[in-house]
Design a protein around this motif. Sequence first.
Motif, mmCIF file in Angstrom:
data_model
loop_
_atom_site.group_PDB
_atom_site.id
_atom_site.type_symbol
_atom_site.label_atom_id
_atom_site.label_comp_id
_atom_site.label_asym_id
_atom_site.label_seq_id
_atom_site.Cartn_x
_atom_site.Cartn_y
_atom_site.Cartn_z
ATOM 1 N N HIS A 177 -1.923 -6.104 3.061
ATOM 2 C CA HIS A 177 -1.166 -6.533 4.249
ATOM 3 C C HIS A 177 -2.003 -7.547 5.043
ATOM 4 C CE1 HIS A 177 -0.137 -6.050 8.516
ATOM 5 N NE2 HIS A 177 1.089 -5.813 8.091
ATOM 6 N N LYS B 202 -5.296 -6.621 6.663
ATOM 7 C CA LYS B 202 -6.337 -5.911 5.913
ATOM 8 C C LYS B 202 -7.529 -6.828 5.621
ATOM 9 C CE LYS B 202 -4.279 -1.896 5.541
ATOM 10 N NZ LYS B 202 -3.170 -2.023 6.494
ATOM 11 N N SER C 99 -4.004 -1.679 0.204
ATOM 12 C CA SER C 99 -3.015 -2.555 0.845
ATOM 13 C C SER C 99 -3.649 -3.917 1.082
ATOM 14 C CB SER C 99 -2.591 -1.945 2.187
ATOM 15 O OG SER C 99 -1.926 -2.914 2.974
ATOM 16 N N ASP D 247 -6.090 7.618 0.045
ATOM 17 C CA ASP D 247 -5.459 6.535 0.798
ATOM 18 C C ASP D 247 -6.611 5.640 1.266
ATOM 19 O OD1 ASP D 247 -4.389 4.774 2.570
ATOM 20 O OD2 ASP D 247 -2.995 6.194 3.484
ATOM 21 N N LEU E 27 0.861 4.401 -2.770
ATOM 22 C CA LEU E 27 0.829 5.849 -2.512
ATOM 23 C C LEU E 27 2.012 6.550 -3.191
ATOM 24 C CD1 LEU E 27 -0.139 5.651 1.259
ATOM 25 C CD2 LEU E 27 -1.451 6.879 -0.475
ATOM 26 N N GLY F 275 0.837 -1.196 0.000
ATOM 27 C CA GLY F 275 0.000 0.000 0.000
ATOM 28 C C GLY F 275 0.870 1.244 0.000
ATOM 29 N N THR F 276 1.995 1.170 0.687
ATOM 30 C CA THR F 276 2.916 2.307 0.740
ATOM 31 C C THR F 276 3.397 2.649 -0.669
ATOM 32 O OG1 THR F 276 3.629 1.537 2.905
ATOM 33 C CG2 THR F 276 5.036 3.158 1.818
ATOM 34 N N CYS G 195 -6.189 2.471 1.622
ATOM 35 C CA CYS G 195 -5.484 1.232 1.989
ATOM 36 C C CYS G 195 -6.289 0.389 2.974
ATOM 37 C CB CYS G 195 -4.112 1.564 2.570
ATOM 38 S SG CYS G 195 -2.928 1.999 1.278
ATOM 39 N N CYS G 196 -7.071 1.057 3.849
ATOM 40 C CA CYS G 196 -7.851 0.327 4.871
ATOM 41 C C CYS G 196 -9.290 0.122 4.428
ATOM 42 C CB CYS G 196 -7.922 1.144 6.153
ATOM 43 S SG CYS G 196 -6.373 1.536 6.874
ATOM 44 N N GLY H 221 1.457 -6.657 -0.220
ATOM 45 C CA GLY H 221 0.864 -6.459 -1.543
ATOM 46 C C GLY H 221 0.091 -5.163 -1.556
ATOM 47 N N ALA I 11 2.588 5.497 7.020
ATOM 48 C CA ALA I 11 2.821 5.277 5.577
ATOM 49 C C ALA I 11 2.256 6.405 4.727
ATOM 50 C CB ALA I 11 2.207 3.954 5.141
ATOM 51 N N THR I 12 1.141 7.004 5.153
ATOM 52 C CA THR I 12 0.512 8.069 4.359
ATOM 53 C C THR I 12 1.488 9.238 4.191
ATOM 54 O OG1 THR I 12 -1.535 7.481 5.531
ATOM 55 C CG2 THR I 12 -1.599 9.436 4.122
ATOM 56 N N THR J 171 -3.443 9.201 11.036
ATOM 57 C CA THR J 171 -3.337 8.116 10.048
ATOM 58 C C THR J 171 -2.103 7.302 10.385
ATOM 59 O OG1 THR J 171 -3.138 7.599 7.672
ATOM 60 C CG2 THR J 171 -2.059 9.610 8.409
ATOM 61 N N PHE J 172 -1.886 6.237 9.615
ATOM 62 C CA PHE J 172 -0.668 5.454 9.765
ATOM 63 C C PHE J 172 0.479 6.213 9.092
ATOM 64 C CE2 PHE J 172 1.907 1.687 8.166
ATOM 65 C CZ PHE J 172 2.473 1.420 9.396
HETATM 66 C C1 LIG Z 1 -3.880 4.313 6.225
HETATM 67 C C2 LIG Z 1 -2.798 3.435 5.664
HETATM 68 N N1 LIG Z 1 -2.125 3.844 4.578
HETATM 69 C C3 LIG Z 1 -1.144 3.100 4.041
HETATM 70 C C4 LIG Z 1 -0.790 1.873 4.578
HETATM 71 C C5 LIG Z 1 0.355 1.125 3.982
HETATM 72 O O1 LIG Z 1 0.070 -0.148 3.530
HETATM 73 P P1 LIG Z 1 1.198 -1.268 3.464
HETATM 74 O O2 LIG Z 1 1.403 -1.777 4.836
HETATM 75 O O3 LIG Z 1 0.629 -2.303 2.537
HETATM 76 O O4 LIG Z 1 2.420 -0.643 2.887
HETATM 77 C C6 LIG Z 1 -1.457 1.414 5.691
HETATM 78 C C7 LIG Z 1 -1.098 0.115 6.281
HETATM 79 O O5 LIG Z 1 -1.502 -0.270 7.344
HETATM 80 C C8 LIG Z 1 -2.494 2.210 6.276
HETATM 81 O O6 LIG Z 1 -3.143 1.824 7.366
#
Ligand SMILES: Cc1ncc(COP(=O)(O)O)c(C=O)c1O
Length: 378
Positions: free
Chosen positions: A192, A195, A190, A166, A74, A70-71, A168-169, A203, A98-99, A95-96
């Motif tokens: 992960h 998820k 994502s 985003d 983005l 997911g990262t 991803c969730c 992935g 990664a965003t 947020t996490f």
């Molecule tokens: C809000 C958000 N964005 C991005 C990601 C990134 O996804 P990944 O773990 O597949 O890289 C996550 C992962 O938990 C997430 O919660």
Amino acid sequence: MKVEFSYLNRQFKQAGPGEDPRAFYTDLIFNDLKEFIKSGDFTLGRKLEEFEEKFARLIGVKHAVGVNSGTDALILSLKALGIGPGDEVITCAETFIATAGAIAAVGARPVFVDVNAEFTIDAGLIEAAITKKTKALLPVWFTGNAPDLPAILRLGKKYGLPVVEDSCCAIDAAIGGKKAGSFGATGTFSFHPLKNLNVWSDGGLVTTDSGEIAAKLKLLRNHGLKNRDEVEIFGVNSRLDTLQAVVALRLFGDVAKITDARIAVAKKYDEAFSALPGFIDVPKRHDNVRHVFHLYMVRAKERDGLLAHCLEQGIEAKIHYPIPLPYQKCCAQLGYKKGDFPATERDCGSIITLPAHQHLTEAEVQYVIDTVREFYKK
Ligand SMILES: Cc1ncc(COP(=O)(O)O)c(C=O)c1O
């Protein structure tokens, strides 16, 4: 009783003696993988294409491009939109990492905006954060809930800014039936292992209606290669592993069932916890939003005590997340200070996430409810 946060142990169950292996994901996936490995079609294989086609159809977009997380979904979205050093991207303070990490990874500056009471970006605060350097808006479907995309898209239109979701969730989440990942220039996903639709490692995937963006993403994820010998642009190796696409394809048919199961758990929690006013603050739910509850998160009085109580009673509760992202060490150079994000700060001190996955039994859900009630009866 033990109530785990992750559902993988249940997914990994194999058929016992006398049980039908066709009822167990692990056996089914092992068989699929055996066939796949024999095919040798590993890199950007046919099964990946099949997964991309099916995922695009689920979301209701023209293109889906599999990437390795997911990262990266983005990062490559931002790159495909031409965002880089000197640019600003507006996103949500809650947020996490990664965003914001993706924005930093392309050399741009994350500009944070505080949240509303539902853990998504406060759309009313975005306009004040727009500057000449702003190049995109990056709202998050945090917890699997919808940000106010109609308002965000209006702002995007007014200022000529693309929106990157985003999501991803938020696999299978929607507003008024329109799926997460179909609103913006791109949607990012994502797979992960925590998820709602998981693979057995990392992935990710990008959705878009734009043929131009999809073509750019396909170059970016594969070294910029136009064909075996010609390199069009600088890219990276971020292909979604075809082997992981095989895992995802097996689970894919159950996406709606998985999501509905999570929603049913959340509904039971909502009903029970709404009867604890002053102790548990359940965010407002909206009839037109399909919130998919990647996380079941509420605000709780005496949160740390409740968390300790749940853990003692075997419930794997968590905090997503205890430190506001703009105040993390990695953001120090951005110059934010305590008090800049009051809603996020309040949340970080009061939120709790309870297990709400698709394999929970009724008894486990009831146990979580009883355990929370018991804490406040003291
Ligand atoms: C809000 C958000 N964005 C991005 C990601 C990134 O996804 P990944 O773990 O597949 O890289 C996550 C992962 O938990 C997430 O919660």
